[in-house]
Scaffold this motif. Structure first.
Motif, PDB file in Angstrom:
ATOM      1  N   SER A 169       0.803  -1.220   0.000  1.00 11.29           N
ATOM      2  CA  SER A 169       0.000   0.000   0.000  1.00 11.29           C
ATOM      3  C   SER A 169       0.836   1.270   0.000  1.00 11.29           C
ATOM      4  O   SER A 169       0.319   2.353  -0.256  1.00 11.29           O
ATOM      5  N   GLY A 170       2.134   1.145   0.308  1.00 12.41           N
ATOM      6  CA  GLY A 170       2.981   2.322   0.458  1.00 12.41           C
ATOM      7  C   GLY A 170       2.930   2.910   1.850  1.00 12.41           C
ATOM      8  O   GLY A 170       3.612   3.896   2.143  1.00 12.41           O
ATOM      9  N   SER A 171       2.132   2.314   2.737  1.00  9.18           N
ATOM     10  CA  SER A 171       2.031   2.768   4.125  1.00  9.18           C
ATOM     11  C   SER A 171       3.065   2.048   4.985  1.00  9.18           C
ATOM     12  O   SER A 171       3.589   0.996   4.591  1.00  9.18           O
ATOM     13  N   PRO A 172       3.364   2.585   6.167  1.00  7.39           N
ATOM     14  CA  PRO A 172       4.297   1.890   7.062  1.00  7.39           C
ATOM     15  C   PRO A 172       3.793   0.499   7.415  1.00  7.39           C
ATOM     16  O   PRO A 172       2.578   0.255   7.450  1.00  7.39           O
ATOM     17  N   PRO A 173       4.690  -0.445   7.686  1.00  3.71           N
ATOM     18  CA  PRO A 173       4.274  -1.797   8.063  1.00  3.71           C
ATOM     19  C   PRO A 173       3.449  -1.789   9.347  1.00  3.71           C
ATOM     20  O   PRO A 173       3.569  -0.899  10.187  1.00  3.71           O
ATOM     21  N   LEU A 174       2.625  -2.812   9.479  1.00  4.86           N
ATOM     22  CA  LEU A 174       1.765  -2.969  10.648  1.00  4.86           C
ATOM     23  C   LEU A 174       2.511  -3.701  11.760  1.00  4.86           C
ATOM     24  O   LEU A 174       3.213  -4.686  11.506  1.00  4.86           O
TER      25      LEU A 174
ATOM     26  N   LEU B  21      -1.199  -9.362  -3.022  1.00  2.15           N
ATOM     27  CA  LEU B  21      -1.315  -9.878  -1.658  1.00  2.15           C
ATOM     28  C   LEU B  21      -0.342  -9.164  -0.724  1.00  2.15           C
ATOM     29  O   LEU B  21       0.837  -8.978  -1.065  1.00  2.15           O
ATOM     30  N   GLU B  22      -0.814  -8.774   0.452  1.00  2.00           N
ATOM     31  CA  GLU B  22       0.079  -8.261   1.485  1.00  2.00           C
ATOM     32  C   GLU B  22       0.813  -9.433   2.131  1.00  2.00           C
ATOM     33  O   GLU B  22       0.305 -10.563   2.163  1.00  2.00           O
ATOM     34  N   VAL B  23       2.001  -9.149   2.666  1.00  4.01           N
ATOM     35  CA  VAL B  23       2.808 -10.194   3.301  1.00  4.01           C
ATOM     36  C   VAL B  23       3.157  -9.766   4.717  1.00  4.01           C
ATOM     37  O   VAL B  23       3.780  -8.718   4.933  1.00  4.01           O
ATOM     38  N   TYR B  24       2.748 -10.596   5.673  1.00  3.34           N
ATOM     39  CA  TYR B  24       3.081 -10.363   7.076  1.00  3.34           C
ATOM     40  C   TYR B  24       4.051 -11.457   7.512  1.00  3.34           C
ATOM     41  O   TYR B  24       3.893 -12.622   7.152  1.00  3.34           O
ATOM     42  N   ALA B  25       5.064 -11.067   8.275  1.00  2.32           N
ATOM     43  CA  ALA B  25       6.071 -12.026   8.747  1.00  2.32           C
ATOM     44  C   ALA B  25       5.834 -12.320  10.226  1.00  2.32           C
ATOM     45  O   ALA B  25       5.579 -11.409  11.017  1.00  2.32           O
ATOM     46  N   SER B  26       5.952 -13.585  10.608  1.00  2.60           N
ATOM     47  CA  SER B  26       5.677 -13.994  11.992  1.00  2.60           C
ATOM     48  C   SER B  26       6.929 -14.541  12.663  1.00  2.60           C
ATOM     49  O   SER B  26       8.004 -14.616  12.071  1.00  2.60           O
ATOM     50  N   ASP B  27       6.762 -14.909  13.923  1.00  4.43           N
ATOM     51  CA  ASP B  27       7.798 -15.567  14.734  1.00  4.43           C
ATOM     52  C   ASP B  27       8.886 -14.619  15.221  1.00  4.43           C
ATOM     53  O   ASP B  27      10.014 -15.042  15.471  1.00  4.43           O
ATOM     54  N   PHE B  28       8.569 -13.341  15.399  1.00  4.15           N
ATOM     55  CA  PHE B  28       9.549 -12.405  15.938  1.00  4.15           C
ATOM     56  C   PHE B  28       9.485 -12.408  17.463  1.00  4.15           C
ATOM     57  O   PHE B  28       8.407 -12.274  18.051  1.00  4.15           O
ATOM     58  N   ALA B  29      10.635 -12.561  18.083  1.00  4.50           N
ATOM     59  CA  ALA B  29      10.739 -12.484  19.540  1.00  4.50           C
ATOM     60  C   ALA B  29      12.148 -12.016  19.876  1.00  4.50           C
ATOM     61  O   ALA B  29      13.128 -12.550  19.351  1.00  4.50           O
ATOM     62  N   ASN B  30      12.267 -11.017  20.746  1.00  2.00           N
ATOM     63  CA  ASN B  30      13.579 -10.445  21.081  1.00  2.00           C
ATOM     64  C   ASN B  30      14.456 -11.395  21.881  1.00  2.00           C
ATOM     65  O   ASN B  30      15.679 -11.219  21.917  1.00  2.00           O
ATOM     66  N   ASP B  31      13.845 -12.347  22.557  1.00  2.00           N
ATOM     67  CA  ASP B  31      14.604 -13.194  23.481  1.00  2.00           C
ATOM     68  C   ASP B  31      14.839 -14.600  22.938  1.00  2.00           C
ATOM     69  O   ASP B  31      14.977 -15.554  23.708  1.00  2.00           O
ATOM     70  N   VAL B  32      14.902 -14.705  21.636  1.00  2.00           N
ATOM     71  CA  VAL B  32      15.211 -15.982  20.993  1.00  2.00           C
ATOM     72  C   VAL B  32      16.337 -15.742  20.002  1.00  2.00           C
ATOM     73  O   VAL B  32      16.301 -14.783  19.226  1.00  2.00           O
ATOM     74  N   MET B  33      17.346 -16.598  20.016  1.00  4.07           N
ATOM     75  CA  MET B  33      18.456 -16.468  19.084  1.00  4.07           C
ATOM     76  C   MET B  33      17.948 -16.586  17.657  1.00  4.07           C
ATOM     77  O   MET B  33      17.232 -17.510  17.309  1.00  4.07           O
TER      78      MET B  33
ATOM     79  N   GLU C 151      17.192  -6.879  13.036  1.00  7.09           N
ATOM     80  CA  GLU C 151      16.387  -7.878  12.331  1.00  7.09           C
ATOM     81  C   GLU C 151      15.115  -7.259  11.764  1.00  7.09           C
ATOM     82  O   GLU C 151      14.760  -7.495  10.597  1.00  7.09           O
ATOM     83  N   TYR C 152      14.420  -6.462  12.546  1.00 11.47           N
ATOM     84  CA  TYR C 152      13.201  -5.830  12.022  1.00 11.47           C
ATOM     85  C   TYR C 152      13.520  -4.952  10.817  1.00 11.47           C
ATOM     86  O   TYR C 152      12.785  -4.963   9.816  1.00 11.47           O
ATOM     87  N   LEU C 153      14.601  -4.190  10.905  1.00 12.79           N
ATOM     88  CA  LEU C 153      14.977  -3.320   9.788  1.00 12.79           C
ATOM     89  C   LEU C 153      15.320  -4.140   8.546  1.00 12.79           C
ATOM     90  O   LEU C 153      15.095  -3.691   7.415  1.00 12.79           O
TER      91      LEU C 153
ATOM     92  N   GLY D   3      15.900  -1.970   1.228  1.00 15.65           N
ATOM     93  CA  GLY D   3      16.155  -1.388  -0.081  1.00 15.65           C
ATOM     94  C   GLY D   3      15.481  -2.104  -1.227  1.00 15.65           C
ATOM     95  O   GLY D   3      15.290  -1.528  -2.301  1.00 15.65           O
ATOM     96  N   ASP D   4      15.078  -3.377  -1.019  1.00 15.48           N
ATOM     97  CA  ASP D   4      14.417  -4.151  -2.071  1.00 15.48           C
ATOM     98  C   ASP D   4      12.915  -4.280  -1.848  1.00 15.48           C
ATOM     99  O   ASP D   4      12.127  -4.210  -2.789  1.00 15.48           O
ATOM    100  N   PHE D   5      12.538  -4.504  -0.609  1.00 17.06           N
ATOM    101  CA  PHE D   5      11.119  -4.707  -0.309  1.00 17.06           C
ATOM    102  C   PHE D   5      10.876  -4.411   1.161  1.00 17.06           C
ATOM    103  O   PHE D   5      11.816  -4.262   1.956  1.00 17.06           O
ATOM    104  N   SER D   6       9.625  -4.344   1.521  1.00 20.50           N
ATOM    105  CA  SER D   6       9.230  -4.271   2.925  1.00 20.50           C
ATOM    106  C   SER D   6       8.040  -5.184   3.121  1.00 20.50           C
ATOM    107  O   SER D   6       7.100  -5.184   2.317  1.00 20.50           O
ATOM    108  N   VAL D   7       8.087  -5.989   4.185  1.00 23.54           N
ATOM    109  CA  VAL D   7       6.887  -6.743   4.532  1.00 23.54           C
ATOM    110  C   VAL D   7       5.818  -5.756   4.978  1.00 23.54           C
ATOM    111  O   VAL D   7       6.102  -4.620   5.352  1.00 23.54           O
ATOM    112  N   ASP D   8       4.579  -6.193   4.936  1.00 20.61           N
ATOM    113  CA  ASP D   8       3.470  -5.304   5.260  1.00 20.61           C
ATOM    114  C   ASP D   8       3.137  -5.296   6.744  1.00 20.61           C
ATOM    115  O   ASP D   8       2.314  -4.490   7.195  1.00 20.61           O
ATOM    116  N   GLY D   9       3.794  -6.171   7.496  1.00 17.81           N
ATOM    117  CA  GLY D   9       3.588  -6.191   8.937  1.00 17.81           C
ATOM    118  C   GLY D   9       4.410  -7.283   9.582  1.00 17.81           C
ATOM    119  O   GLY D   9       4.895  -8.205   8.906  1.00 17.81           O
TER     120      GLY D   9
END
Length: 757
Positions: free
Chosen positions: A37-42, A292-304, A316-318, A324-330
């Motif tokens: 959408s061009g909006s910031p990720p969720l 289709l929008e793409v959301y990425a899961s399984d993020f946790a700060n306290d897991v290697m 990692e989030y950045l 520079g190539d793409f951004s997930v939508d959330g």
């Protein structure tokens, strides 16, 4: 009697100012987001802020709303009760996230869940009333269990939006096991359609194609987005009997019933068996081409995750939103504060971003979080990463050559134990406890031929640093170090660390102070316009010697954990130093991993016009108190904004350098995810019956701990010869006790002021 609902109301009232701040802190509109959408990720808060509080608890949802971007989506894994009520719990087996087994003892059952026999407790066997006294628990055992005793109860879907009033963020319902509930004569479809008439649902996800297709015509995609959730590639969707890897090949089919997909992050950035990133896949760009929008899961700060991130979750989030190539939508995360900051404060900074904070970034042995300490690799990376002051702890070889190394004991950071020099191990109690192979027993030729070894201070937690480069680089003489730093315009100064000077003078006949002064003079560091030189030591006698002969800035390191300092001690420090190094625990003590208070040591030193540097800011999440949400940026921000320190000492200068350039350093107007800690606020949310015993106050620094005898005189240097291979260990030396650097880094800490009780 403890009333969890009453507690939740109190907590919500206390957080209202932060909730309001989250609403009014306008998220800057970005023109370069590569989302569909061009909006910031969720930001999607998985069960609220489940990295701290029990998943789907009142406090988890309140905290997630308070410290995240205003449009954060609250994720609820929906389970259905026997009386067809939708409740929020992370697992279909209630035993994994509640204390149900203590209430309904010996009543576990066996059911098939996606054809897998599963023993436990299931919501289909209980009414909402049956579950009203079931208490939530922290389902991830590596996280603190102290909040389990606070008495958080199970929430319905409708409860979630009531909890976070007056702010109403997005609501995301995840329907994980429609087929299972159908087998038990419960209709998840009927429930979802019914609840959507009562509350506004922004997103509905499910791993079952059949379920989403059954409701797609009942929802307006402009109001409620349907999202297909992908499980592991080889797992099978029970409604189509297709694996998720095969479903991924037919994105145009998915577009017929869904607005987007949510995938484990490895689908996008694969990680190999050795935990290093592989090239990203084309999934995001392919899905965006299909609409289709793409959301990425399984993020946790306290897991290697991957060693490429250097234990910094913000990196990692950045990687997922600003590569520079793409951004997930959330992103779906247990720690929504970190992606909130990544999106609003750190994305799209560029390499020449304006520096907004001038706190000194001081390396600890160069970038020793990424390369072996004090090697050319560590030093060059620290410079590239934006360090202000590069450090060199000076050691001496047997032939009197000064060089940079973190310890006088070669066992700590080289592979000397695997060489013929292993016979040189001996005990010198005046330097350290236990046996060591000391630098002054090997020539510089011997030492520079050793293989360096990366420091792994948290190896007992199986957290290791950059294994591929664990032996990379070479050691530098002091002269080499000064040649490297002299022409680095990005450096504002160098830090020369001197320890064990009294021992080296008396037993090895090496005048450390004279040799260092001469080396600095030869390199031109005594000339006007040169970079600032800091001389650091735990020994006042060393600094007094430098004060007699130079005009360098002198830094006194307090090698004890103290909470205050008597007036006489501070006055004595002022006679030989202008800056002081203290530990993190001296500023914010902790109890059972939680911050307890803000001590008086920093205000006391600052009142005496002494600059305060604090060590050691590690990135590894086990080094930080729970209050810092396993995020080193949150920790750094708290020490700088709350304690107002003048320097951070870190083996990961890139993290501190990026912090100094973030767009959200706005003082009192900073958004909630860039607010400093209030020590004791998170521990204050723990039920009194679960609180750990209070700790005694930290002792003050006394004058007797500062004052020392002058350094011994030196007649000559040690002979310039190297022991032959197989030479027996020389006998240990005895001398009066001298102060040595035995300082260990403290474990870290944060909770934004929003949790003050």
């Amino acid at each position: 009697m403890w009333k969890p609902r009453a507690f939740s109301v109190s907590l919500a009232l206390l957080l209202l100012p932060s909730l309001f701040l989250a609403l009014v802190s306008a998220q800057t509109k970005r023109s370069e987001w590569n989302t569909l959408s061009g909006s910031p990720p969720l930001v999607i808060a998985h069960g609220g802020f489940s990295g701290i509080f029990p998943d789907s608890s009142d406090a988890a949802y309140i905290l997630a709303t308070a410290v995240s971007v205003p449009n954060v989506a609250l994720w609820c894994d929906v389970q259905l009760t026997k009386d067809r009520v939708g409740i929020c719990l992370p697992n279909i087996n209630l035993e994994n996230s509640t204390y149900i087994a203590s209430i309904f003892q010996n009543q576990s059952v066996n059911y098939l869940v996606n054809d897998v026999p599963t023993n436990g407790y299931f919501s289909v066997d209980y009414t909402l009333k049956d579950l009203s006294n079931v208490i939530l628990s922290q389902g991830v055992y590596s996280r603190s269990p102290l909040f389990d005793g606070t008495g958080y109860v199970i929430n319905t879907v409708e409860d979630v939006l009531k909890i976070v009033a007056p702010q109403t963020p997005g609501l995301w319902l995840n329907i994980q096991h429609d087929a299972f509930y159908t087998q038990h004569n419960l209709s998840m479809r009927s429930y979802v359609l019914s609840v959507s008439r009562k509350v506004h649902i922004n997103y509905i996800s499910s791993p079952e194609v059949g379920f989403l297709r059954s409701i797609t015509k009942r929802f307006n995609p402009k109001i409620t987005k349907l999202v297909l959730r992908f499980l592991n590639p080889d797992d099978t969707d029970p409604s189509t009997n297709q694996t998720y890897s095969s479903l991924l090949k037919n994105l145009t089919f998915i577009k017929t019933f869904a607005s987007g997909i949510i995938v484990p992050k490895g689908y996008i950035w694969p990680i190999d068996a050795s935990l290093y990133l592989q090239p990203h896949t084309s999934l995001v760009s392919d899905a965006h081409k299909a609409g289709l929008e793409v959301y990425a899961s399984d993020f946790a700060n306290d897991v290697m995750s991957s060693y490429n991130y250097s234990y910094d979750p913000l990196t990692e989030y950045l990687q997922f939103i600003d590569n520079g190539d793409f951004s997930v939508d959330g992103v779906l995360t247990d720690f929504p504060i970190t992606p909130s900051a990544a999106i609003d404060c750190f994305a799209h900074q560029g390499t020449n971003a304006t520096r907004r904070d001038n706190t000194l970034i001081i390396s600890q042995f160069g970038a020793s979080g990424d390369y072996p300490a004090c090697t050319d690799k560590a030093y060059n990376k620290a410079i590239t990463d934006g360090v202000d002051v590069l450090d060199c702890p000076v050691q001496f070889s047997k032939d009197g050559t000064p060089f940079c190394l973190n310890s006088i004991d070669l066992l700590e950071s080289t592979t000397v134990a695997q060489t013929s020099f292993s016979d040189l191990a001996l005990n010198i109690p005046q330097i350290k406890s236990g046996r060591g192979i000391f630098t002054f027993n090997l020539s510089w030729t011997d030492i520079k031929g050793l293989t360096p070894s990366i420091l792994n201070p948290f190896s007992k937690y199986t957290l290791f640093r950059n294994p591929k480069n664990k032996n990379a680089g070479k050691l530098l003489t002091l002269s080499d170090f000064l040649s490297l730093t002299k022409n680095q315009t990005s450096l504002s100064g160098i830090l020369i660390v001197i320890e064990n000077a009294a021992y080296l003078a008396e037993k090895q006949q090496i005048s450390v102070t004279d040799v260092v002064i001469e080396a600095l003079r030869n390199a031109g560091y005594d000339k006007p316009g040169s970079q600032k030189v800091y001389i650091q030591s735990t020994n006042s006698s060393v600094l007094l010697k430098f004060k007699e002969k130079t005009k360098y800035e002198l830094v006194y390191k307090i090698d004890e954990t103290v909470g205050d300092a008597v007036k006489a001690a501070v006055e004595d420090i002022k006679t030989f130093a202008s800056s002081v190094v203290i530990s993190k625990d001296s500023v914010f003590p902790r109890n059972t991993g939680f911050l307890t208070t803000f001590t008086n040591i920093v205000p006391k030193l600052k009142a005496a016009n002494l600059s305060v540097f604090v060590e050691i800011f590690n990135n590894e999440f086990v080094s930080q108190a729970w209050d810092y949400f396993s995020d080193p940026t949150v920790e750094i921000n708290s020490y700088i904004q709350e304690a107002e320190i003048k320097g951070v000492i870190t083996p990961f200068p890139k993290t501190a350098s990026r912090y100094s350039r973030n767009k959200c350093l706005l003082g009192n107007k900073a958004p909630p995810y860039m607010q400093p800690v209030q020590a004791g606020s998170l521990l204050g949310t723990v039920n009194n019956q679960s609180l750990p015993p209070a700790l005694a106050p930290l002792p003050p620094l006394t004058k007797a701990e500062v004052v020392e005898s002058p350094l011994p005189s030196v007649d000559k240097l040690a002979p310039a010869s190297s022991p032959a291979a197989g030479t027996k260990s020389p006998p240990g030396n005895a001398q009066p006790k001298v102060s040595v650097c035995l300082f260990l880094s403290s474990l870290a800490v944060f909770v934004a002021s929003i949790l003050l009780l």
